[in-house]
Design a protein around this motif. Structure first.
Motif, mmCIF file in Angstrom:
data_model
loop_
_atom_site.group_PDB
_atom_site.id
_atom_site.type_symbol
_atom_site.label_atom_id
_atom_site.label_comp_id
_atom_site.label_asym_id
_atom_site.label_seq_id
_atom_site.Cartn_x
_atom_site.Cartn_y
_atom_site.Cartn_z
ATOM 1 N N PHE A 1 28.438 -5.732 29.987
ATOM 2 C CA PHE A 1 27.728 -5.706 29.015
ATOM 3 C C PHE A 1 27.237 -6.792 28.404
ATOM 4 O O PHE A 1 27.808 -7.827 28.347
ATOM 5 N N SER A 2 25.868 -6.638 27.820
ATOM 6 C CA SER A 2 25.479 -7.840 26.791
ATOM 7 C C SER A 2 25.193 -7.110 25.633
ATOM 8 O O SER A 2 25.223 -6.070 25.610
ATOM 9 N N TYR A 3 25.085 -8.052 24.639
ATOM 10 C CA TYR A 3 24.641 -7.465 23.328
ATOM 11 C C TYR A 3 23.562 -8.143 22.576
ATOM 12 O O TYR A 3 23.121 -9.477 22.951
ATOM 13 N N LYS B 1 16.914 6.200 20.919
ATOM 14 C CA LYS B 1 16.938 7.535 21.635
ATOM 15 C C LYS B 1 17.172 7.334 23.134
ATOM 16 O O LYS B 1 18.017 7.894 23.700
ATOM 17 N N ASN B 2 16.324 6.615 23.590
ATOM 18 C CA ASN B 2 15.948 6.566 25.143
ATOM 19 C C ASN B 2 16.196 5.065 25.535
ATOM 20 O O ASN B 2 15.935 4.771 26.608
ATOM 21 N N GLY B 3 16.801 4.165 24.683
ATOM 22 C CA GLY B 3 17.090 2.939 25.068
ATOM 23 C C GLY B 3 18.558 2.355 24.784
ATOM 24 O O GLY B 3 19.434 3.236 24.827
ATOM 25 N N TRP B 4 18.566 1.291 24.348
ATOM 26 C CA TRP B 4 19.963 0.490 24.177
ATOM 27 C C TRP B 4 20.693 1.229 22.521
ATOM 28 O O TRP B 4 19.820 1.674 21.883
ATOM 29 N N PRO B 5 21.979 1.734 22.764
ATOM 30 C CA PRO B 5 22.430 2.342 21.585
ATOM 31 C C PRO B 5 22.786 1.262 20.404
ATOM 32 O O PRO B 5 23.181 0.109 20.933
ATOM 33 N N VAL B 6 22.497 1.556 19.449
ATOM 34 C CA VAL B 6 22.962 0.816 18.322
ATOM 35 C C VAL B 6 24.699 0.911 18.094
ATOM 36 O O VAL B 6 24.994 2.181 17.911
ATOM 37 N N ILE B 7 25.294 -0.025 18.066
ATOM 38 C CA ILE B 7 26.628 0.204 17.975
ATOM 39 C C ILE B 7 27.317 -0.509 16.853
ATOM 40 O O ILE B 7 28.840 -0.225 16.646
ATOM 41 N N GLY B 8 26.833 -1.027 15.948
ATOM 42 C CA GLY B 8 27.326 -1.873 14.889
ATOM 43 C C GLY B 8 26.236 -2.688 14.385
ATOM 44 O O GLY B 8 25.196 -2.846 14.616
ATOM 45 N N ASP B 9 26.809 -3.144 13.104
ATOM 46 C CA ASP B 9 25.794 -4.055 12.273
ATOM 47 C C ASP B 9 26.781 -5.399 12.172
ATOM 48 O O ASP B 9 27.755 -5.243 11.844
ATOM 49 N N VAL B 10 25.999 -6.489 12.100
ATOM 50 C CA VAL B 10 26.512 -7.769 11.454
ATOM 51 C C VAL B 10 25.686 -8.156 10.304
ATOM 52 O O VAL B 10 24.518 -8.149 10.403
ATOM 53 N N PRO B 11 26.248 -9.088 9.336
ATOM 54 C CA PRO B 11 25.357 -9.558 8.491
ATOM 55 C C PRO B 11 24.777 -10.905 8.811
ATOM 56 O O PRO B 11 25.519 -11.746 9.413
ATOM 57 N N LEU B 12 23.311 -10.691 8.957
ATOM 58 C CA LEU B 12 22.715 -11.823 9.425
ATOM 59 C C LEU B 12 22.937 -13.383 8.787
ATOM 60 O O LEU B 12 22.915 -14.263 9.167
ATOM 61 N N LYS C 1 12.231 5.687 13.475
ATOM 62 C CA LYS C 1 12.996 5.005 12.634
ATOM 63 C C LYS C 1 12.870 3.490 13.132
ATOM 64 O O LYS C 1 12.984 3.517 14.506
ATOM 65 N N LYS C 2 12.890 2.618 12.184
ATOM 66 C CA LYS C 2 12.628 1.359 12.534
ATOM 67 C C LYS C 2 14.139 0.785 12.745
ATOM 68 O O LYS C 2 14.993 1.318 12.015
ATOM 69 N N TRP C 3 14.446 -0.360 13.463
ATOM 70 C CA TRP C 3 15.594 -0.860 13.488
ATOM 71 C C TRP C 3 15.966 -1.614 12.333
ATOM 72 O O TRP C 3 14.882 -2.045 11.572
ATOM 73 N N LYS C 4 16.963 -2.018 12.015
ATOM 74 C CA LYS C 4 17.240 -2.655 10.860
ATOM 75 C C LYS C 4 17.743 -4.101 11.217
ATOM 76 O O LYS C 4 18.543 -4.335 12.179
ATOM 77 N N SER C 5 17.694 -4.934 10.576
ATOM 78 C CA SER C 5 17.955 -6.475 10.709
ATOM 79 C C SER C 5 19.549 -6.351 10.595
ATOM 80 O O SER C 5 20.111 -5.720 9.858
ATOM 81 N N GLY C 6 20.237 -6.938 11.718
ATOM 82 C CA GLY C 6 21.766 -6.919 11.670
ATOM 83 C C GLY C 6 22.135 -5.742 12.545
ATOM 84 O O GLY C 6 23.344 -5.942 12.980
ATOM 85 N N ASN C 7 21.408 -4.849 12.984
ATOM 86 C CA ASN C 7 21.894 -4.027 14.002
ATOM 87 C C ASN C 7 22.173 -4.615 15.390
ATOM 88 O O ASN C 7 21.529 -5.392 15.624
ATOM 89 N N VAL C 8 23.333 -4.190 15.902
ATOM 90 C CA VAL C 8 23.724 -4.752 17.131
ATOM 91 C C VAL C 8 23.705 -3.699 18.287
ATOM 92 O O VAL C 8 24.090 -2.424 18.056
ATOM 93 N N VAL C 9 23.061 -3.864 19.438
ATOM 94 C CA VAL C 9 22.786 -3.183 20.540
ATOM 95 C C VAL C 9 23.717 -3.368 21.710
ATOM 96 O O VAL C 9 24.024 -4.623 22.077
ATOM 97 N N THR D 1 33.282 -7.262 30.214
ATOM 98 C CA THR D 1 33.484 -5.901 31.075
ATOM 99 C C THR D 1 33.779 -4.793 29.945
ATOM 100 O O THR D 1 33.903 -3.543 30.404
ATOM 101 N N GLU D 2 34.335 -5.087 28.821
ATOM 102 C CA GLU D 2 34.817 -4.282 27.753
ATOM 103 C C GLU D 2 34.065 -4.645 26.486
ATOM 104 O O GLU D 2 33.835 -5.718 26.188
ATOM 105 N N ARG D 3 33.874 -3.659 25.685
ATOM 106 C CA ARG D 3 33.191 -3.775 24.312
ATOM 107 C C ARG D 3 34.183 -4.947 23.634
ATOM 108 O O ARG D 3 35.298 -4.370 23.237
ATOM 109 N N PRO D 4 33.471 -5.808 23.249
ATOM 110 C CA PRO D 4 34.139 -6.512 22.080
ATOM 111 C C PRO D 4 34.236 -6.389 20.658
ATOM 112 O O PRO D 4 33.735 -5.222 20.488
ATOM 113 N N GLU D 5 34.940 -6.970 19.679
ATOM 114 C CA GLU D 5 34.812 -6.711 18.465
ATOM 115 C C GLU D 5 33.378 -6.973 18.061
ATOM 116 O O GLU D 5 33.119 -8.224 18.165
ATOM 117 N N ILE D 6 32.980 -6.288 17.224
ATOM 118 C CA ILE D 6 31.489 -6.541 16.740
ATOM 119 C C ILE D 6 31.627 -7.295 15.418
ATOM 120 O O ILE D 6 31.578 -6.726 14.435
#
Length: 154
Positions: free
Chosen positions: A22-24, A67-78, A5-13, A41-46
């Motif tokens: 954490f970095s994003y 799967k074995n990398g950084w999780p996609v945790i949300g999306d933002v409109p580019l 599965k390809k990543w989608k534009s706007g996916n936040v990892v 130090t804590e997940r900010p609002e995405i």
């Protein structure tokens, strides 16, 4: 065998660094990812505001996300982000010529001086990106970034 599965534009990892912070990153267009300037130090609002300051943009290997990398945790409109266009250079080791990319696809003959300060057109491994994010946070030089700098090419 099904294609990954390809990543989608706007996916936040979310990228956990070895110090527990954490970095994003946000996928601009596969494989281009822009990384936040700040660490947390804590997940900010995405939201798009998370990417108001970008440290750098890199091409990233497919295996870094999912799967074995950084999780996609949300999306933002580019369209709500004001991230500058990525600029890369490449160095042909046989001809010793330099090129730069205006739109990440068409290379234009260039000089080493014109390429200094641009990102190398390289696809980064997950662990190398994490090393660079950590070095950036600490104000240190990342060995991987250093080895790819145009001024270090002959």
């Amino acid at each position: 065998m099904p294609r990954r599965k390809k990543w989608k534009s706007g996916n936040v990892v979310e990228i956990e660094l070895d110090d527990g912070s954490f970095s994003y990153g946000v996928v601009i267009e596969e494989p281009l990812v822009a990384f936040t300037e700040a660490t947390f130090t804590e997940r900010p609002e995405i939201t798009p505001k998370l990417f108001s300051e970008v440290a750098f943009q890199l091409w990233v290997m497919n295996s870094a996300i999912g799967k074995n990398g950084w999780p996609v945790i949300g999306d933002v409109p580019l369209k709500e982000l004001s991230i500058p266009d990525a600029k890369f250079y490449r160095h042909d080791i046989i001809s010793k010529k330099f090129y730069h990319y205006v739109d990440c696809t068409n290379d234009i003959p260039s000089t080493r001086e014109e390429c200094v300060g641009l990102e190398c057109a390289a696809v980064w491994r997950k662990d190398h990106v994490e090393d660079r994010l950590k070095a950036h946070k600490e104000g240190a030089v990342c060995q991987w970034e250093e080895s790819l700098r145009a001024e270090n090419k002959a």
